[in-house]
Enzyme design. Structure first.
Site, short mmCIF file in Angstrom:
data_model
loop_
_atom_site.label_atom_id
_atom_site.label_comp_id
_atom_site.label_asym_id
_atom_site.label_seq_id
_atom_site.Cartn_x
_atom_site.Cartn_y
_atom_site.Cartn_z
N LYS A 57 28.26 -89.46 34.58
CA LYS A 57 28.50 -88.25 35.37
C LYS A 57 27.37 -87.23 35.17
CE LYS A 57 30.32 -85.01 37.74
NZ LYS A 57 30.32 -85.01 39.19
N ASN A 69 24.44 -85.98 37.98
CA ASN A 69 24.20 -84.59 38.38
C ASN A 69 22.80 -84.12 38.02
OD1 ASN A 69 26.62 -84.28 39.62
ND2 ASN A 69 27.48 -82.82 38.17
N HIS A 82 16.05 -81.50 50.57
CA HIS A 82 15.93 -80.33 51.45
C HIS A 82 15.48 -79.14 50.62
CE1 HIS A 82 17.83 -82.65 54.58
NE2 HIS A 82 18.78 -82.98 53.72
N ALA A 83 14.30 -78.66 50.93
CA ALA A 83 13.79 -77.50 50.17
C ALA A 83 14.65 -76.28 50.48
CB ALA A 83 12.33 -77.25 50.55
N CYS A 89 28.92 -76.97 39.53
CA CYS A 89 28.62 -78.15 38.70
C CYS A 89 27.18 -78.23 38.20
CB CYS A 89 28.96 -79.42 39.48
SG CYS A 89 30.72 -79.59 39.75
N LYS A 116 27.17 -73.25 49.04
CA LYS A 116 26.83 -74.14 50.15
C LYS A 116 27.86 -73.92 51.26
CE LYS A 116 29.08 -78.31 48.39
NZ LYS A 116 28.90 -79.73 48.18
N ARG A 148 30.69 -69.74 42.76
CA ARG A 148 30.22 -69.97 41.39
C ARG A 148 28.72 -70.31 41.38
NH1 ARG A 148 35.05 -73.79 39.08
NH2 ARG A 148 35.14 -74.45 41.25
#
Ligand SMILES: NC(=O)c1ccc[n+]([C@@H]2O[C@H](COP(=O)([O-])OP(=O)(O)OC[C@H]3O[C@@H](n4cnc5c(N)ncnc54)[C@H](O)[C@@H]3O)[C@@H](O)[C@H]2O)c1
Length: 436
Positions: free
Chosen positions: A207, A211, A254-255, A263, A324, A331
């Site tokens: 995990k 990430n 994606h810049a 997370c 997003k 957060r």
């Protein structure tokens, strides 16, 4: 299968509702009594597309229940998931395992019959061993197995991700636990989602490694974007050119203004700490965290340079606050340090977000919140797209021009084509594509 899901946040609520949708009998537990009461009334505490309908349907069918009584839920369950928060520990950045350990103690007291206790929260390597130790210490005679089953869902696409995962990772060496995990995920087997069984520590590390790798990919293209600006290249084309290589892949290239969210920031730092503790430092991840931290304030300098280097007294309109699109989660959103930096430079900030304003009020100060993109733009010397919600993809430039003090667009997500924006008479600044 009877399932208890401890923690009814993004992960617990989505996982619980999806397991119920598979046909299991699920009880979602939360210690936040107000949250439980709201869920019982059919109110969903988070914005996640499709979740209200999924919860309502399964609650109606009595496969999904909510309670604050952990003991009652665990007593009858064959599988108990721990899906509580594992935030960054204040001061040192290690994962704060207080909630996990507390849940383990409470679960231990209620266990009856063979039960699989599954850690779905993102937890450092060795946490499964500690959960097992806590349960054994509290209830030496209990029959149980502790399994690691990390969750990879993305907010905003959580239900789809849970039901069509790229893979399911299960860390256990206990045969009975393996059978129960197989039964729980059987509907996904039928969908041919790969299930990977491995040992518990390996599952825990998978995990964090996943990430950290994704955060590295984002940060890599962000740094390439900075270079592209300096040398007159287009980062979008570079991303496409490298992403078509199957060894690299097009996703997460994606810049933008840097990664945030619930997370990546905490998980990268926690992994760095674990690695340092084991004298195996992860230099690449350390560089990713440092570069990403600096990037968010650097984006404020981009806004300033679009306005000739002076922001004092100017109004800046910010579109998109959540970390997003399609979530109300604030957060570690890049908008937070970016707005603070704009304010430090003397700007007055107006902001609009389709879903996140309520959460944003709790973390931003001195900001005027608005009800639409157009009211936000009123009197602004620059409009800054920070989060690429769909509704910002086809803005009415003519209308914006009539309300703004100056027609300047700073597009931190490269939503628009430079020529298109220029055609509308706007000055345009984006990421990794230079000025028009
Ligand atoms: N949010 C994501 O997209 C995501 C994705 C993958 C993994 N994760 C991981 O999943 C875990 C949960 O994340 P989240 O975003 O859902 O967290 P969250 O903070 O939204 O929710 C956690 C919930 O657990 C409850 N809780 C805490 N202790 C409890 C206890 N002892 N008994 C009952 N309830 C308790 C809290 O009240 C809260 O409602 C974290 O480890 C996170 O890193 C999150």
């Amino acid at each position: 299968m009877r399932v208890a899901m401890i923690g009814t946040g993004y992960v617990g609520l989505v996982s619980g509702a999806c397991f119920a949708d598979f046909g299991h009998a699920v009880i979602c537990v939360d210690k936040d009594a107000a949250k439980v009461a709201a869920l019982k009334r059919g109110e969903i505490p988070i914005h996640e597309p499709g979740l209200d309908e999924l919860v309502a349907r399964n609650a109606q069918a009595e496969r999904l229940q909510f309670t604050a009584d952990l003991g009652g839920a665990v007593k009858d369950a064959e599988a108990v998931f721990i899906a509580v928060g594992t935030p960054s520990r204040r001061g040192d950045g290690h994962a704060d395992l207080t909630f996990v350990h507390e849940a383990a103690r409470e679960i231990a007291r209620a266990l009856s019959g063979f039960t699989v206790v599954i850690t779905k929260s993102t937890v450092p390597v060795g946490t499964g061993d500690e959960v097992e130790r806590i349960i054994r210490e509290t209830r030496p005679e209990a029959e149980f197995a502790v399994v690691s089953n990390p969750e990879f869902l993305r907010e905003g696409a959580a239900i789809r991700d849970f039901k069509h995962p790229d893979r399911i990772v299960v860390g256990t060496e206990d045969e009975r636990a393996r059978e129960i995990m197989t039964a729980l995920y059987r509907p996904l087997y039928l969908n041919r989602s790969p299930v990977m069984f491995t040992d518990r520590r390996t599952a825990e590390l998978i995990k964090y490694a996943a990430n950290a790798f994704l955060a590295t990919k984002i940060t890599f293209i962000n740094e390439i974007a900075d270079l592209a600006e300096k040398v007159g290249a287009d980062v979008q084309e570079v991303a496409r050119g490298i992403g078509l290589d199957n060894r690299i892949g097009a996703k997460f290239l994606h810049a933008g203004p840097g990664f945030g969210g619930s997370c990546f920031p905490k998980d990268t730092v926690a992994l760095i700490k674990t690695a340092q503790d084991h004298a195996a430092p992860l230099r690449i991840v350390e560089a990713v965290v440092a570069a990403n931290d600096q990037r968010k304030r650097a984006m404020a300098r981009k806004v300033s340079s679009a306005l000739g280097g002076e922001l004092r007294g100017k109004t800046i309109a910010v579109l998109g606050l959540t970390f997003k699109p399609n979530t109300d989660d604030m957060r570690e959103a890049p908008s937070i340090p970016l707005i603070a930096a704009l304010q430090d430079m003397g700007a007055k900030v107006r902001a609009y977000d389709p879903e996140g304003i309520e959460q944003a009020r709790a973390v931003l100060t001195g900001v005027t919140f608005c009800g639409s993109a157009y009211s936000c733009a009123e009197g602004a010397s620059a409009l800054v797209i920070v989060t690429e919600w769909e509704q910002f993809r086809a803005l009415d430039f003519a209308r914006l021009k009539t309300v703004m003090a100056r027609p300047v667009l700073v597009d931190l997500r490269n939503v628009y084509q430079p020529e298109e924006v220029a055609r509308h008479g706007f000055a345009y600044e984006s990421v990794g594509r230079g000025k028009t």
